[in-house]
Design a protein around this motif. Structure first.
Motif, PDB file in Angstrom:
ATOM      1  N   PRO A  66       0.769  -1.233  -0.045  1.00 43.23           N
ATOM      2  CA  PRO A  66      -0.123   0.265  -0.066  1.00 43.23           C
ATOM      3  C   PRO A  66       0.899   1.297   0.078  1.00 43.23           C
ATOM      4  CG  PRO A  66       0.086  -1.005   2.002  1.00 43.23           C
ATOM      5  CD  PRO A  66       0.738  -1.994   1.433  1.00 43.23           C
ATOM      6  N   ARG A  67       2.199   1.248   0.451  1.00 47.39           N
ATOM      7  CA  ARG A  67       2.950   2.528   0.398  1.00 47.39           C
ATOM      8  C   ARG A  67       3.477   2.948  -1.054  1.00 47.39           C
ATOM      9  NH1 ARG A  67       5.382   3.716   4.500  1.00 47.39           N
ATOM     10  NH2 ARG A  67       7.423   4.014   3.815  1.00 47.39           N
ATOM     11  N   TRP A  68       3.126   2.075  -1.867  1.00 48.88           N
ATOM     12  CA  TRP A  68       3.701   2.481  -3.444  1.00 48.88           C
ATOM     13  C   TRP A  68       2.778   2.942  -4.469  1.00 48.88           C
ATOM     14  CZ3 TRP A  68       8.605   3.356  -2.977  1.00 48.88           C
ATOM     15  CH2 TRP A  68       9.518   2.550  -1.921  1.00 48.88           C
ATOM     16  N   PHE A  69       2.928   3.658  -5.436  1.00 47.71           N
ATOM     17  CA  PHE A  69       1.959   3.643  -6.460  1.00 47.71           C
ATOM     18  C   PHE A  69       2.596   2.443  -7.444  1.00 47.71           C
ATOM     19  CE2 PHE A  69       1.451   7.940  -5.316  1.00 47.71           C
ATOM     20  CZ  PHE A  69       0.276   8.338  -5.525  1.00 47.71           C
ATOM     21  N   HIS A  70       1.272   1.821  -7.821  1.00 43.15           N
ATOM     22  CA  HIS A  70       1.518   0.409  -8.633  1.00 43.15           C
ATOM     23  C   HIS A  70       1.497   0.972 -10.105  1.00 43.15           C
ATOM     24  CE1 HIS A  70      -0.470  -1.683  -5.114  1.00 43.15           C
ATOM     25  NE2 HIS A  70       0.759  -1.209  -4.896  1.00 43.15           N
ATOM     26  N   SER A  71       2.513   0.092 -10.728  1.00 42.94           N
ATOM     27  CA  SER A  71       2.474   0.306 -12.005  1.00 42.94           C
ATOM     28  C   SER A  71       1.554  -0.272 -12.782  1.00 42.94           C
ATOM     29  CB  SER A  71       4.075  -0.432 -12.629  1.00 42.94           C
ATOM     30  OG  SER A  71       4.891   0.300 -11.674  1.00 42.94           O
ATOM     31  N   ARG A  72       1.689  -0.096 -14.283  1.00 48.69           N
ATOM     32  CA  ARG A  72       0.381  -1.037 -14.811  1.00 48.69           C
ATOM     33  C   ARG A  72       0.930  -2.509 -15.037  1.00 48.69           C
ATOM     34  NH1 ARG A  72      -0.349   1.614 -20.779  1.00 48.69           N
ATOM     35  NH2 ARG A  72      -1.635  -0.150 -20.866  1.00 48.69           N
ATOM     36  N   PRO A  73       0.151  -3.531 -15.390  1.00 49.64           N
ATOM     37  CA  PRO A  73       0.844  -4.858 -15.297  1.00 49.64           C
ATOM     38  C   PRO A  73       1.815  -5.126 -16.325  1.00 49.64           C
ATOM     39  CG  PRO A  73      -1.580  -4.981 -15.263  1.00 49.64           C
ATOM     40  CD  PRO A  73      -1.000  -3.379 -15.503  1.00 49.64           C
ATOM     41  N   SER A  74       2.689  -5.964 -16.182  1.00 43.33           N
ATOM     42  CA  SER A  74       3.973  -6.384 -16.955  1.00 43.33           C
ATOM     43  C   SER A  74       3.351  -7.418 -17.914  1.00 43.33           C
ATOM     44  CB  SER A  74       5.083  -6.501 -16.315  1.00 43.33           C
ATOM     45  OG  SER A  74       6.308  -6.823 -17.048  1.00 43.33           O
ATOM     46  N   ALA A  75       3.908  -7.536 -19.046  1.00 42.67           N
ATOM     47  CA  ALA A  75       3.742  -8.731 -19.845  1.00 42.67           C
ATOM     48  C   ALA A  75       5.044  -9.551 -20.181  1.00 42.67           C
ATOM     49  CB  ALA A  75       2.927  -8.331 -21.127  1.00 42.67           C
ATOM     50  N   THR A  76       5.880  -9.363 -19.445  1.00 43.64           N
ATOM     51  CA  THR A  76       7.124  -9.969 -19.695  1.00 43.64           C
ATOM     52  C   THR A  76       7.324 -11.336 -18.844  1.00 43.64           C
ATOM     53  OG1 THR A  76       8.176  -8.688 -17.784  1.00 43.64           O
ATOM     54  CG2 THR A  76       8.194  -7.873 -19.956  1.00 43.64           C
ATOM     55  N   GLY A  77       6.214 -11.817 -18.821  1.00 46.95           N
ATOM     56  CA  GLY A  77       6.644 -13.298 -18.264  1.00 46.95           C
ATOM     57  C   GLY A  77       6.507 -13.298 -16.927  1.00 46.95           C
ATOM     58  N   ASP A  78       7.266 -14.473 -16.332  1.00 46.13           N
ATOM     59  CA  ASP A  78       7.658 -14.774 -14.744  1.00 46.13           C
ATOM     60  C   ASP A  78       8.452 -13.532 -14.181  1.00 46.13           C
ATOM     61  OD1 ASP A  78       6.184 -17.191 -15.339  1.00 46.13           O
ATOM     62  OD2 ASP A  78       8.128 -18.334 -15.579  1.00 46.13           O
ATOM     63  N   PRO A 121      -9.231   2.712 -14.452  1.00 47.40           N
ATOM     64  CA  PRO A 121      -9.139   2.973 -15.795  1.00 47.40           C
ATOM     65  C   PRO A 121      -8.267   1.841 -16.465  1.00 47.40           C
ATOM     66  CG  PRO A 121      -7.257   4.043 -14.507  1.00 47.40           C
ATOM     67  CD  PRO A 121      -8.205   3.363 -13.481  1.00 47.40           C
ATOM     68  N   PRO A 122      -8.227   1.712 -17.680  1.00 43.90           N
ATOM     69  CA  PRO A 122      -7.761   0.674 -18.692  1.00 43.90           C
ATOM     70  C   PRO A 122      -6.441   0.317 -18.234  1.00 43.90           C
ATOM     71  CG  PRO A 122      -9.170   2.062 -19.886  1.00 43.90           C
ATOM     72  CD  PRO A 122      -9.073   2.686 -18.816  1.00 43.90           C
ATOM     73  N   ASP A 123      -5.565   1.349 -18.073  1.00 43.97           N
ATOM     74  CA  ASP A 123      -4.185   1.026 -17.979  1.00 43.97           C
ATOM     75  C   ASP A 123      -3.713   0.281 -16.718  1.00 43.97           C
ATOM     76  OD1 ASP A 123      -4.730   3.887 -16.852  1.00 43.97           O
ATOM     77  OD2 ASP A 123      -2.686   3.828 -16.510  1.00 43.97           O
ATOM     78  N   ALA A 124      -4.781   0.343 -15.848  1.00 44.80           N
ATOM     79  CA  ALA A 124      -4.474  -0.312 -14.601  1.00 44.80           C
ATOM     80  C   ALA A 124      -4.716  -1.827 -14.732  1.00 44.80           C
ATOM     81  CB  ALA A 124      -5.607  -0.042 -13.392  1.00 44.80           C
ATOM     82  N   VAL A 125      -5.397  -2.237 -15.816  1.00 44.90           N
ATOM     83  CA  VAL A 125      -5.657  -3.733 -15.980  1.00 44.90           C
ATOM     84  C   VAL A 125      -4.906  -4.491 -17.271  1.00 44.90           C
ATOM     85  CG1 VAL A 125      -7.637  -3.485 -14.467  1.00 44.90           C
ATOM     86  CG2 VAL A 125      -7.664  -3.286 -16.862  1.00 44.90           C
ATOM     87  N   THR A 126      -4.251  -3.526 -17.963  1.00 48.21           N
ATOM     88  CA  THR A 126      -3.612  -4.005 -19.244  1.00 48.21           C
ATOM     89  C   THR A 126      -2.124  -3.587 -19.477  1.00 48.21           C
ATOM     90  OG1 THR A 126      -4.419  -2.008 -20.265  1.00 48.21           O
ATOM     91  CG2 THR A 126      -5.760  -3.939 -20.671  1.00 48.21           C
ATOM     92  N   ALA A 127      -1.488  -4.218 -19.880  1.00 45.53           N
ATOM     93  CA  ALA A 127       0.093  -4.263 -20.192  1.00 45.53           C
ATOM     94  C   ALA A 127       0.075  -3.171 -21.251  1.00 45.53           C
ATOM     95  CB  ALA A 127       0.693  -5.508 -20.409  1.00 45.53           C
ATOM     96  N   SER A 128       1.019  -2.587 -21.164  1.00 45.55           N
ATOM     97  CA  SER A 128       1.586  -1.763 -22.455  1.00 45.55           C
ATOM     98  C   SER A 128       1.998  -2.841 -23.322  1.00 45.55           C
ATOM     99  CB  SER A 128       2.581  -0.706 -22.167  1.00 45.55           C
ATOM    100  OG  SER A 128       3.939  -1.480 -21.859  1.00 45.55           O
ATOM    101  N   GLY A 129       2.278  -2.283 -24.869  1.00 50.58           N
ATOM    102  CA  GLY A 129       2.814  -3.133 -25.929  1.00 50.58           C
ATOM    103  C   GLY A 129       3.883  -3.830 -25.573  1.00 50.58           C
ATOM    104  N   SER A 130       5.004  -3.133 -24.879  1.00 51.72           N
ATOM    105  CA  SER A 130       6.354  -3.708 -24.689  1.00 51.72           C
ATOM    106  C   SER A 130       6.195  -4.477 -23.307  1.00 51.72           C
ATOM    107  CB  SER A 130       7.349  -2.692 -24.607  1.00 51.72           C
ATOM    108  OG  SER A 130       7.187  -1.725 -23.550  1.00 51.72           O
ATOM    109  N   GLY A 131       5.300  -4.210 -22.583  1.00 55.38           N
ATOM    110  CA  GLY A 131       5.157  -4.695 -21.146  1.00 55.38           C
ATOM    111  C   GLY A 131       6.123  -4.295 -20.137  1.00 55.38           C
ATOM    112  N   PRO A 138      -2.796   9.846 -15.652  1.00 61.75           N
ATOM    113  CA  PRO A 138      -3.151  10.489 -14.344  1.00 61.75           C
ATOM    114  C   PRO A 138      -4.461   9.926 -13.621  1.00 61.75           C
ATOM    115  CG  PRO A 138      -2.447  11.774 -16.156  1.00 61.75           C
ATOM    116  CD  PRO A 138      -2.428  10.423 -16.818  1.00 61.75           C
ATOM    117  N   GLU A 139      -5.295   9.471 -14.296  1.00 62.90           N
ATOM    118  CA  GLU A 139      -6.461   8.812 -13.698  1.00 62.90           C
ATOM    119  C   GLU A 139      -6.108   7.601 -12.882  1.00 62.90           C
ATOM    120  OE1 GLU A 139      -7.256  11.260 -17.174  1.00 62.90           O
ATOM    121  OE2 GLU A 139      -5.953   9.203 -17.078  1.00 62.90           O
TER     122      GLU A 139
END
Length: 196
Positions: A66-78, A121-131, A138-139
């Motif tokens: 809870p102390r950190w801002f969370h990134s969007r999900p990563s798509a880079t595997g394990d 927002p969508p970026d909270a639940v989907t990875a970027s193209g590169s992962g 900002p949302e």
């Protein structure tokens, strides 16, 4: 026979000249221009804290708790945000695995931030193209402010200001969308909390 030797000699001279120009002079010139004109970018856009490299402005990192801002999900595997394993998930919007993942992630993000699922927002639940993208919208940052402020003992206004200070505007003022660099924001959070 003499013509063949002459052709081989010309080919060998061309090989040597092109090797020197394209294998030595050109790479050195590109490196030198990069070091003089774009030193930060040429060296990986590294982020330093207390004399140590803690990341790059170009590659996200995983932050839990809870102390950190969370990134969007990563798509880079394990290994999340593994730059040696960059790829998109390649799952289409009707893929049942992606639909299931998005629903699960949306429920998790909504619960941990105390907001309705409709505000996630969508970026909270989907990875970027590169992962590997270190930016969130900002949302997405806004729905995390209260959780982070409470966990760190900071005021909501302080945390909102840190988000604002670490929001990048669109390139050239009109290309793309604003984004919050999570790596830099969490580093600023540590400094504001007296841990940097």
């Amino acid at each position: 026979m003499l013509a063949t030797v002459r052709q081989l000699g010309a080919a060998l001279r061309a090989l040597i000249v092109l090797t020197v120009i394209l294998g030595l002079i050109y790479p050195f010139a590109v490196w030198a221009v990069g070091q003089v004109a774009f030193k930060d970018q040429a060296n990986g856009s590294l982020i330093h804290s207390n004399g140590q490299v803690v990341g790059s402005r170009l590659i996200g990192q995983e932050f839990d708790g809870p102390r950190w801002f969370h990134s969007r999900p990563s798509a880079t595997g394990d290994t999340p945000y593994d730059a040696m394993n960059s790829y998109g998930s390649n799952l289409g919007p009707t893929n049942p695995d992606l639909v299931k993942m998005v629903k699960e992630r949306k429920a998790t993000v909504a619960k941990e931030n105390g907001v309705p699922q409709s505000e996630v927002p969508p970026d909270a639940v989907t990875a970027s193209g590169s992962g590997l993208d270190p930016h969130i919208s900002p949302e997405y940052a806004a729905i995390q402010v209260n959780r982070v402020a409470e966990a760190r003992g900071l005021s909501v206004e302080q945390v909102k200001q840190l988000v604002k200070d670490n929001t990048d505007n669109p390139s050239l003022g009109f290309l793309g969308e604003p984004g919050v660099n999570v790596v830099e924001l969490n580093l600023a959070l540590n400094q504001a909390s007296g841990r940097g």
